[in-house]
Design a protein around this motif. Sequence first.
Motif, PDB file in Angstrom:
ATOM      1  N   CYS A 178      -4.730  -2.310   3.015  1.00 26.68           N
ATOM      2  CA  CYS A 178      -5.401  -3.059   1.966  1.00 26.68           C
ATOM      3  C   CYS A 178      -5.405  -4.538   2.337  1.00 26.68           C
ATOM      4  CB  CYS A 178      -4.765  -2.844   0.601  1.00 26.68           C
ATOM      5  SG  CYS A 178      -3.077  -3.390   0.431  1.00 26.68           S
ATOM      6  N   TRP A 191     -10.216  -2.205   1.394  1.00 20.89           N
ATOM      7  CA  TRP A 191      -9.498  -1.269   2.253  1.00 20.89           C
ATOM      8  C   TRP A 191     -10.175  -1.262   3.616  1.00 20.89           C
ATOM      9  CZ3 TRP A 191      -4.991   1.043   1.004  1.00 20.89           C
ATOM     10  CH2 TRP A 191      -4.639   1.086  -0.343  1.00 20.89           C
ATOM     11  N   CYS A 236      -2.783   0.068  -3.867  1.00 18.19           N
ATOM     12  CA  CYS A 236      -2.395  -1.222  -3.297  1.00 18.19           C
ATOM     13  C   CYS A 236      -2.039  -2.148  -4.453  1.00 18.19           C
ATOM     14  CB  CYS A 236      -3.520  -1.815  -2.460  1.00 18.19           C
ATOM     15  SG  CYS A 236      -3.174  -3.479  -1.847  1.00 18.19           S
ATOM     16  N   ALA A 295       0.831  -1.198   0.000  1.00 18.08           N
ATOM     17  CA  ALA A 295       0.000   0.000   0.000  1.00 18.08           C
ATOM     18  C   ALA A 295       0.864   1.245   0.000  1.00 18.08           C
ATOM     19  CB  ALA A 295      -0.914  -0.001   1.216  1.00 18.08           C
TER      20      ALA A 295
END
Length: 121
Positions: free
Chosen positions: A95, A35, A21, A5
């Motif tokens: 993420c 997320w 990500c 990320a």
Amino acid sequence: VQLQASGGGLVQAGGSLRLSCTASGGSFSSYAMAWFRQAPGKEREFVAAISWRTGTTYYADSVKGRFTISRDSAKTTVYLQMNSLKPEDTAVYYCAADPRWVSITTAPRYWGQGTQVTVSS
């Protein structure tokens, strides 16, 4: 599976940021991506999810209409465009990925490292 990320930072209230990500080490065509965020002193919470195969998206009520999750299959990268940011959006954003859509909002199998988002008032 590795998730990297990036894109966090400091922004004023009302501003925008885009998180990225990048996924590697697997075949993600059937995965779900998401997320999450964790504010100081609070539990980690779901923010948004996307199905890599269909593009179906799902959002937490707190970000609906302000955040947009998207994917770039060629780059195996998922984005979180965050607009109209509020101080309460301040958190570490993570993420996550899971082969199953049903698990992505609650218990994803794979996690990336976090990226700090700070929104000043």
